[in-house]
Design an enzyme around this catalytic site. Sequence first.
Site, PDB file in Angstrom:
ATOM      1  N   HIS A 148       0.826  -1.201   0.000  1.00 59.05           N
ATOM      2  CA  HIS A 148       0.000   0.000   0.000  1.00 59.05           C
ATOM      3  C   HIS A 148       0.867   1.261   0.000  1.00 59.05           C
ATOM      4  O   HIS A 148       0.524   2.264  -0.632  1.00 59.05           O
ATOM      5  CB  HIS A 148      -0.937   0.007   1.200  1.00 59.05           C
ATOM      6  CG  HIS A 148      -1.854  -1.181   1.248  1.00 59.05           C
ATOM      7  ND1 HIS A 148      -2.885  -1.353   0.363  1.00 59.05           N
ATOM      8  CD2 HIS A 148      -1.876  -2.261   2.070  1.00 59.05           C
ATOM      9  CE1 HIS A 148      -3.523  -2.489   0.630  1.00 59.05           C
ATOM     10  NE2 HIS A 148      -2.922  -3.052   1.663  1.00 59.05           N
ATOM     11  N   ARG A 171      13.656  17.494  15.089  1.00 62.16           N
ATOM     12  CA  ARG A 171      14.513  16.367  15.481  1.00 62.16           C
ATOM     13  C   ARG A 171      14.457  15.196  14.506  1.00 62.16           C
ATOM     14  O   ARG A 171      15.333  14.332  14.531  1.00 62.16           O
ATOM     15  CB  ARG A 171      14.129  15.880  16.882  1.00 62.16           C
ATOM     16  CG  ARG A 171      14.500  16.846  17.998  1.00 62.16           C
ATOM     17  CD  ARG A 171      14.230  16.274  19.378  1.00 62.16           C
ATOM     18  NE  ARG A 171      12.806  16.272  19.702  1.00 62.16           N
ATOM     19  CZ  ARG A 171      12.050  15.193  19.749  1.00 62.16           C
ATOM     20  NH1 ARG A 171      12.562  14.005  19.473  1.00 62.16           N
ATOM     21  NH2 ARG A 171      10.770  15.289  20.070  1.00 62.16           N
ATOM     22  N   HIS A 197      20.874  17.225  12.491  1.00 61.79           N
ATOM     23  CA  HIS A 197      20.442  17.268  13.893  1.00 61.79           C
ATOM     24  C   HIS A 197      21.464  16.583  14.797  1.00 61.79           C
ATOM     25  O   HIS A 197      21.763  17.077  15.896  1.00 61.79           O
ATOM     26  CB  HIS A 197      19.080  16.586  14.052  1.00 61.79           C
ATOM     27  CG  HIS A 197      18.698  16.361  15.484  1.00 61.79           C
ATOM     28  ND1 HIS A 197      18.921  15.164  16.137  1.00 61.79           N
ATOM     29  CD2 HIS A 197      18.120  17.180  16.402  1.00 61.79           C
ATOM     30  CE1 HIS A 197      18.496  15.260  17.388  1.00 61.79           C
ATOM     31  NE2 HIS A 197      18.009  16.468  17.565  1.00 61.79           N
ATOM     32  N   TYR A 218      24.632  21.550  21.067  1.00 66.01           N
ATOM     33  CA  TYR A 218      23.743  21.422  22.227  1.00 66.01           C
ATOM     34  C   TYR A 218      24.455  20.719  23.387  1.00 66.01           C
ATOM     35  O   TYR A 218      24.437  21.198  24.526  1.00 66.01           O
ATOM     36  CB  TYR A 218      22.496  20.632  21.836  1.00 66.01           C
ATOM     37  CG  TYR A 218      21.504  20.473  22.967  1.00 66.01           C
ATOM     38  CD1 TYR A 218      20.561  21.455  23.235  1.00 66.01           C
ATOM     39  CD2 TYR A 218      21.514  19.332  23.774  1.00 66.01           C
ATOM     40  CE1 TYR A 218      19.659  21.323  24.275  1.00 66.01           C
ATOM     41  CE2 TYR A 218      20.621  19.184  24.812  1.00 66.01           C
ATOM     42  CZ  TYR A 218      19.699  20.179  25.070  1.00 66.01           C
ATOM     43  OH  TYR A 218      18.811  20.032  26.106  1.00 66.01           O
ATOM     44  N   LYS A 236      19.243  24.022  29.489  1.00 67.87           N
ATOM     45  CA  LYS A 236      18.692  23.542  28.227  1.00 67.87           C
ATOM     46  C   LYS A 236      18.241  24.678  27.318  1.00 67.87           C
ATOM     47  O   LYS A 236      18.342  24.576  26.094  1.00 67.87           O
ATOM     48  CB  LYS A 236      17.506  22.602  28.508  1.00 67.87           C
ATOM     49  CG  LYS A 236      17.886  21.268  29.111  1.00 67.87           C
ATOM     50  CD  LYS A 236      16.666  20.366  29.233  1.00 67.87           C
ATOM     51  CE  LYS A 236      17.055  19.000  29.773  1.00 67.87           C
ATOM     52  NZ  LYS A 236      15.874  18.091  29.877  1.00 67.87           N
ATOM     53  N   SER A 244      21.889  27.393  13.299  1.00 65.91           N
ATOM     54  CA  SER A 244      21.175  26.869  12.137  1.00 65.91           C
ATOM     55  C   SER A 244      20.605  28.003  11.295  1.00 65.91           C
ATOM     56  O   SER A 244      20.698  27.987  10.054  1.00 65.91           O
ATOM     57  CB  SER A 244      20.060  25.933  12.596  1.00 65.91           C
ATOM     58  OG  SER A 244      19.360  25.406  11.490  1.00 65.91           O
ATOM     59  N   HIS A 257      21.774  28.862   7.356  1.00 65.29           N
ATOM     60  CA  HIS A 257      20.760  28.775   6.303  1.00 65.29           C
ATOM     61  C   HIS A 257      20.720  30.073   5.500  1.00 65.29           C
ATOM     62  O   HIS A 257      20.702  30.056   4.255  1.00 65.29           O
ATOM     63  CB  HIS A 257      19.380  28.485   6.907  1.00 65.29           C
ATOM     64  CG  HIS A 257      19.099  27.033   7.103  1.00 65.29           C
ATOM     65  ND1 HIS A 257      19.526  26.341   8.209  1.00 65.29           N
ATOM     66  CD2 HIS A 257      18.444  26.126   6.320  1.00 65.29           C
ATOM     67  CE1 HIS A 257      19.137  25.080   8.116  1.00 65.29           C
ATOM     68  NE2 HIS A 257      18.484  24.921   6.973  1.00 65.29           N
TER      69      HIS A 257
END
Length: 478
Positions: free
Chosen positions: A66, A350, A357, A365, A377, A388, A392
């Site tokens: 399918h 993510r 990532h 990170y 965090k 990022s 870009h």
Amino acid sequence: MHHSNRVKMTKDSIKPIMRENEQGINKLLVSKAEIFDKVKTKPGELPCKQFEARNSLLTDLYEVKHVRTVYHIALATLLGFFLNSVAYDYLQKGEISFGFNLIHKGFVNFHLLIILWLGMFLSHLPVYLGFKCWATIRIKLAPPQSSILNLWDRLCLGLFILYYPGFLYCFTFAATHYGQQIAASMGLLLEMIRMLMKSHAFVRSNAPRVLKYKPHSDKELPYPNFNKFLYFSFAPTLVYQDSYPRTKTIRWNYVAVWFLEFIAGVFFLSFVVDRYFIFPFEHYGLRPYTWQEILIITLGNFATGLLILLGLFYLLLHAWLNAFAEMLRFADRLYYKDWWTSSTYNRYYRTWNVVVHDWLYTYVYKDFYEIVTPKNKVVSKLMVFLLSAIFHDYVLGFGFGFCLPILFFNFFGFGVLFNFYKIKPDMLGNILLWYFNAVGMSMNSVFYSIEYHSRVNCPIENVTIASYFIPRFLSCNK
């Protein structure tokens, strides 16, 4: 009565089969998409990337009949676009270009593209030689806490930090000043960013081993041989390890199919961008456009923006990476997860591009969370989004020759905002995510097309640094 019972019995007999098929598909999705690819190595530290032999998610899903039909529908759509392009070019222009106008314009100086890439790759190799030189001399210097050793470490660190802007400046200048068009320039800029990410990953992963090395007790040298560095330079991953899971053989028929899909994807994107985003605005600056007309084109290209999004995903993250992985016998092909089921941007970021990532997680990170701003965090996430967003816009800005920071605001503005906000229920979140992605891609394409044609049709007489940042379409549409 008898007939209704028979129908009821038929439906009852079908339900277990349908339930079994659904469970099988869900099991396949869970086993591939929800897999934990990071494991903890030390207490108090964040998990590290874990490599293992596995297919890309779509490769396994294509085994389901399918799902394979959806692939056939995509091929039929591509065939329809191809025939439409042939008919349009012949009936409207009296020629047949097969939709390759942008490809021809974008890679008109292909030989220069190859030469520049070779120069870029040769400039990437000294990273290994410099690292080996630093490690070898460091091992010979004694005692470990001597001022000479500290001076040597600081000198090499300073040279490596200077390598980043030097590499960026040289090849950004080369990509934008040696007759390259937009497509070729952005390809070179992306390759430049990839090599910088590889260089940082190699040094960041191996430097702690050199710093902990004890010449009298450790027998193995703290730096890998050149073959491992060379393999990592081409492997479809940005996280360095001395070894990766490998396949036993190379299936050249799979390589051929993936490269054919890549070529078809390039044609598809060329046709879509040319027909739906360049053609409507090629006279911008030569005749006035109302904001209502621009808005209608932007919203009307919702489906087209979606096609560009899916085309870029399949072209780069599935066909291209799988082809190189097969040739290099690289067995871990989890380049993306089931991002299409995401209901939040937190999960979408993510799962959309696992390769990038993983690099951002491992070297940005994780380092900020464990070293720079311990246990924070929020700051760690903000640095990931900021880096990022910057790169870009860096690729698009120098590729097009002007700064139009739409992606920067999308990533560091809406991206950060939506990352901390979850929409319930999940079905509504998934619908809105698809809609915003499609409209966002359409909006980005429209404004870059408008600004490009504004600078072509209304050239700036006295070019300054300020003209790079000031949008031309604001004063051109008269």
